[in-house]
Write a protein that holds these residues in place. Structure first.
Motif, PDB file in Angstrom:
ATOM      1  N   LEU A 141      -7.228   2.572   9.958  1.00 28.32           N
ATOM      2  CA  LEU A 141      -6.720   3.016  11.258  1.00 28.32           C
ATOM      3  C   LEU A 141      -5.221   3.285  11.199  1.00 28.32           C
ATOM      4  N   PHE A 142      -4.484   2.428  10.482  1.00 29.61           N
ATOM      5  CA  PHE A 142      -3.039   2.624  10.321  1.00 29.61           C
ATOM      6  C   PHE A 142      -2.765   3.933   9.595  1.00 29.61           C
ATOM      7  N   THR A 143      -3.547   4.214   8.553  1.00 37.88           N
ATOM      8  CA  THR A 143      -3.389   5.453   7.800  1.00 37.88           C
ATOM      9  C   THR A 143      -3.676   6.654   8.694  1.00 37.88           C
ATOM     10  N   ARG A 144      -4.757   6.558   9.458  1.00 42.43           N
ATOM     11  CA  ARG A 144      -5.107   7.650  10.385  1.00 42.43           C
ATOM     12  C   ARG A 144      -3.998   7.887  11.397  1.00 42.43           C
ATOM     13  N   ASN A 145      -3.474   6.809  11.973  1.00 39.72           N
ATOM     14  CA  ASN A 145      -2.454   6.938  13.009  1.00 39.72           C
ATOM     15  C   ASN A 145      -1.111   7.403  12.453  1.00 39.72           C
ATOM     16  N   SER A 146      -0.919   7.249  11.127  1.00 40.54           N
ATOM     17  CA  SER A 146       0.348   7.640  10.497  1.00 40.54           C
ATOM     18  C   SER A 146       0.351   9.093  10.037  1.00 40.54           C
ATOM     19  N   LEU A 147      -0.796   9.734  10.086  1.00 33.65           N
ATOM     20  CA  LEU A 147      -0.909  11.119   9.627  1.00 33.65           C
ATOM     21  C   LEU A 147      -0.804  12.076  10.809  1.00 33.65           C
ATOM     22  N   LYS A 148       0.088  13.053  10.694  1.00 33.56           N
ATOM     23  CA  LYS A 148       0.193  14.077  11.727  1.00 33.56           C
ATOM     24  C   LYS A 148      -0.864  15.135  11.446  1.00 33.56           C
ATOM     25  N   GLY A 149      -1.998  14.949  12.026  1.00 35.83           N
ATOM     26  CA  GLY A 149      -3.110  15.844  11.786  1.00 35.83           C
ATOM     27  C   GLY A 149      -4.417  15.078  11.882  1.00 35.83           C
ATOM     28  N   THR A 150      -5.409  15.488  11.101  1.00 33.30           N
ATOM     29  CA  THR A 150      -6.725  14.849  11.124  1.00 33.30           C
ATOM     30  C   THR A 150      -7.014  14.219   9.767  1.00 33.30           C
ATOM     31  N   LEU A 151      -7.099  12.906   9.732  1.00 36.68           N
ATOM     32  CA  LEU A 151      -7.467  12.199   8.497  1.00 36.68           C
ATOM     33  C   LEU A 151      -8.983  12.294   8.343  1.00 36.68           C
ATOM     34  N   THR A 152      -9.439  12.716   7.168  1.00 38.05           N
ATOM     35  CA  THR A 152     -10.881  12.894   6.970  1.00 38.05           C
ATOM     36  C   THR A 152     -11.470  11.967   5.911  1.00 38.05           C
ATOM     37  N   ALA A 153     -10.664  11.484   4.966  1.00 36.91           N
ATOM     38  CA  ALA A 153     -11.197  10.630   3.900  1.00 36.91           C
ATOM     39  C   ALA A 153     -10.117   9.698   3.370  1.00 36.91           C
ATOM     40  N   VAL A 154     -10.538   8.483   3.020  1.00 37.47           N
ATOM     41  CA  VAL A 154      -9.613   7.481   2.485  1.00 37.47           C
ATOM     42  C   VAL A 154     -10.294   6.709   1.361  1.00 37.47           C
ATOM     43  N   GLU A 155      -9.553   6.448   0.309  1.00 40.90           N
ATOM     44  CA  GLU A 155      -9.970   5.522  -0.739  1.00 40.90           C
ATOM     45  C   GLU A 155      -8.961   4.379  -0.760  1.00 40.90           C
ATOM     46  N   SER A 156      -9.449   3.150  -0.836  1.00 42.82           N
ATOM     47  CA  SER A 156      -8.543   2.004  -0.945  1.00 42.82           C
ATOM     48  C   SER A 156      -8.719   1.338  -2.299  1.00 42.82           C
ATOM     49  N   PHE A 157      -7.599   0.852  -2.843  1.00 39.44           N
ATOM     50  CA  PHE A 157      -7.599   0.150  -4.119  1.00 39.44           C
ATOM     51  C   PHE A 157      -6.957  -1.217  -3.910  1.00 39.44           C
ATOM     52  N   LEU A 158      -7.729  -2.260  -4.181  1.00 37.92           N
ATOM     53  CA  LEU A 158      -7.281  -3.634  -3.980  1.00 37.92           C
ATOM     54  C   LEU A 158      -6.770  -4.215  -5.289  1.00 37.92           C
ATOM     55  N   THR A 159      -5.598  -4.842  -5.238  1.00 40.35           N
ATOM     56  CA  THR A 159      -5.001  -5.486  -6.407  1.00 40.35           C
ATOM     57  C   THR A 159      -4.601  -6.910  -6.049  1.00 40.35           C
ATOM     58  N   PHE A 160      -4.966  -7.859  -6.907  1.00 42.62           N
ATOM     59  CA  PHE A 160      -4.559  -9.248  -6.736  1.00 42.62           C
ATOM     60  C   PHE A 160      -3.486  -9.592  -7.761  1.00 42.62           C
ATOM     61  N   THR A 161      -2.510 -10.386  -7.335  1.00 41.51           N
ATOM     62  CA  THR A 161      -1.448 -10.847  -8.223  1.00 41.51           C
ATOM     63  C   THR A 161      -1.373 -12.365  -8.148  1.00 41.51           C
ATOM     64  N   SER A 162      -1.231 -13.006  -9.313  1.00 43.44           N
ATOM     65  CA  SER A 162      -1.112 -14.467  -9.343  1.00 43.44           C
ATOM     66  C   SER A 162       0.146 -14.870 -10.100  1.00 43.44           C
ATOM     67  N   GLY A 163       0.615 -16.085  -9.850  1.00 48.42           N
ATOM     68  CA  GLY A 163       1.811 -16.600 -10.504  1.00 48.42           C
ATOM     69  C   GLY A 163       1.479 -17.294 -11.814  1.00 48.42           C
ATOM     70  N   PRO A 164       2.436 -18.019 -12.370  1.00 52.17           N
ATOM     71  CA  PRO A 164       2.230 -18.708 -13.654  1.00 52.17           C
ATOM     72  C   PRO A 164       1.130 -19.769 -13.620  1.00 52.17           C
ATOM     73  N   GLU A 165       0.816 -20.268 -12.427  1.00 50.00           N
ATOM     74  CA  GLU A 165      -0.224 -21.295 -12.305  1.00 50.00           C
ATOM     75  C   GLU A 165      -1.626 -20.683 -12.266  1.00 50.00           C
ATOM     76  N   GLY A 166      -1.696 -19.341 -12.227  1.00 54.79           N
ATOM     77  CA  GLY A 166      -2.999 -18.698 -12.118  1.00 54.79           C
ATOM     78  C   GLY A 166      -3.513 -18.737 -10.688  1.00 54.79           C
ATOM     79  N   THR A 167      -4.796 -18.488 -10.538  1.00 57.04           N
ATOM     80  CA  THR A 167      -5.376 -18.494  -9.193  1.00 57.04           C
ATOM     81  C   THR A 167      -6.848 -18.868  -9.260  1.00 57.04           C
ATOM     82  N   CYS A 168      -7.387 -19.299  -8.161  1.00 58.39           N
ATOM     83  CA  CYS A 168      -8.823 -19.553  -8.050  1.00 58.39           C
ATOM     84  C   CYS A 168      -9.203 -19.526  -6.579  1.00 58.39           C
ATOM     85  N   ILE A 169     -10.505 -19.497  -6.317  1.00 59.40           N
ATOM     86  CA  ILE A 169     -11.028 -19.425  -4.948  1.00 59.40           C
ATOM     87  C   ILE A 169     -12.065 -20.517  -4.764  1.00 59.40           C
TER      88      ILE A 169
END
Length: 406
Positions: A141-169
């Motif tokens: 929605l933010f991308t659509r509202n930021s475009l002067k015109g008609t947004l028709t397609a979007v691709e998103s790319f997710l990236t995770f970053t961790s510190g020296p301790e690593g990460t877990c879930i």
């Protein structure tokens, strides 16, 4: 608990924001309040915040909880096992509901089953309001509202970053993924039962990428993101098109996985995961030993404080469309835009921020929500509100990376 306490303290005096914690164990609830009191230097939390004892297996206790509040923030998963009882109690007793589920079958099932009842009661049931899937849904929605015109397609790319301790879930997410993949046939049946009509394709059709590809945009290998984002965004776009006559946006979600070494490890782990989810004994093994089967990424203990402090995420959106005055029915897209949503640790910092700000938006900006209650996605519920601005002020930032260029 800590994020609710922080937000309540930041609210202006006289705002009337009162809250309580609820769950099965008084001891654990008191411990959670104690940790929040220590972290925020607010000792009064241990005495001033109410405690409500309730259990998803006891409908009467859930009804009593709902009768005492305007809004329930439900953080207990897997939602396929523990979510519906709370949704049902909220609808029947007139309390709004927000969850952080990333389980499409639960989310779509609740809409199919409770949307009409919630609308009649004027109750808002809003799912996927954590890291799953506020960054993706509101990012589009933010991308659509930021475009002067008609947004028709979007691709998103997710990236995770961790510190020296690593990460877990925490392994709760792991369990949700296991059960979701194992029971994906039920989701297909549900969608067939609902009978969704295909959304119209505006402009050029978005091309599907392969199961593994090299992203020229991010300069690393990527795969389709198997979370709830695509499902949630599609439901939002359907609501905006069918209810508000807005032009629908095509969407695809991807996860950046890094270089060749990461790809090899991912392929091995993925093959093992999908193989074991097909059998009961395999699922039981993975649930019993999450750290072993996820190569340490999911654990029963969850991340340490240092791991959380060193972790962050970014979701980059590449959109295309048509400039003002250019018809999507004529020619190829002639304008592009790149935006990004960034934030702290996805599961334990960004998710509470997103959920609490969604809750505050519901309470403070009710007149800007859809006219009647019902079961909604975050984008459908909050598209006309200031939720993005609230998130920007609280550590989840929405930004334009490159301005539209014809």
């Amino acid at each position: 608990v800590q994020e609710v306490a922080r937000a309540a303290a930041a609210a202006a005096e006289g705002s009337g924001l009162r809250w309580a914690v609820a769950g099965r164990s008084r001891e654990r609830l008191e411990a959670a309040l104690g940790r929040a009191a220590e972290a925020l230097t607010q000792p009064q939390l241990t005495t001033d915040v109410g405690i409500i004892i309730c259990d998803v297996s006891d409908p009467e206790s859930l009804a009593e909880m709902c009768k005492q509040t305007t809004l329930v923030l439900d953080c207990v998963g897997p939602y396929r096992f523990y979510g519906e009882a709370v949704v049902k109690a909220c609808v029947e007793n007139g309390s709004h509901f927000i969850d952080i589920s990333g389980e499409p079958q639960f989310l779509e099932g609740m809409q199919f089953k409770y949307d009409s009842q919630a609308a009649e009661k004027g109750v808002y049931i809003i799912g996927s309001s954590g890291f799953d899937s506020i960054p993706a849904d509101l990012g589009v929605l933010f991308t659509r509202n930021s475009l002067k015109g008609t947004l028709t397609a979007v691709e998103s790319f997710l990236t995770f970053t961790s510190g020296p301790e690593g990460t877990c879930i925490h392994d709760g997410t792991w369990q949700s993924a296991i059960h979701g993949i194992a029971d994906e046939g039920s989701l297909r049946k549900l969608r067939k039962k609902v009978g969704y009509k295909p959304l119209p394709v505006v402009g050029s059709k978005l091309k599907k990428r392969g199961p593994l590809f090299y992203s020229d945009e991010l300069k690393q290998y990527s795969i389709p993101f198997l979370g709830s984002d695509a499902s949630v965004v599609r439901r939002t776009q359907r609501y905006l098109h069918e209810s508000l006559s807005e032009s629908p946006v095509q969407y695809a979600a991807y996860l950046a996985v890094g270089g060749l070494a990461s790809v090899i490890q991912l392929m091995f782990a993925g093959l093992l995961f999908f193989l074991l989810t097909k059998f009961t004994f395999g699922r039981n093994l993975m649930i019993k030993y999450p750290s072993f089967f996820s190569f340490g990424y999911f654990t029963k203990e969850g991340p340490t404080q240092k791991q959380m402090e060193g972790s962050s995420f970014s979701m980059t959106f590449f959109g295309e469309g048509y400039s003002e005055g250019q018809s999507p029915e004529q020619g190829k897209p002639n304008v592009k835009i790149c935006t990004q949503v960034t934030g702290p640790d996805a599961g334990y910092v960004a998710t509470p921020i997103a959920m609490v700000q969604a809750g505050l938006t519901l309470l403070k900006e009710t007149s800007l929500l859809p006219k009647s209650g019902g079961v909604y996605t975050p984008g459908a519920a909050f598209s006309k509100t200031t939720l993005i601005e609230r998130l920007n002020k609280n550590g989840i930032e929405f930004a334009i990376i490159s301005k539209p260029e014809a």
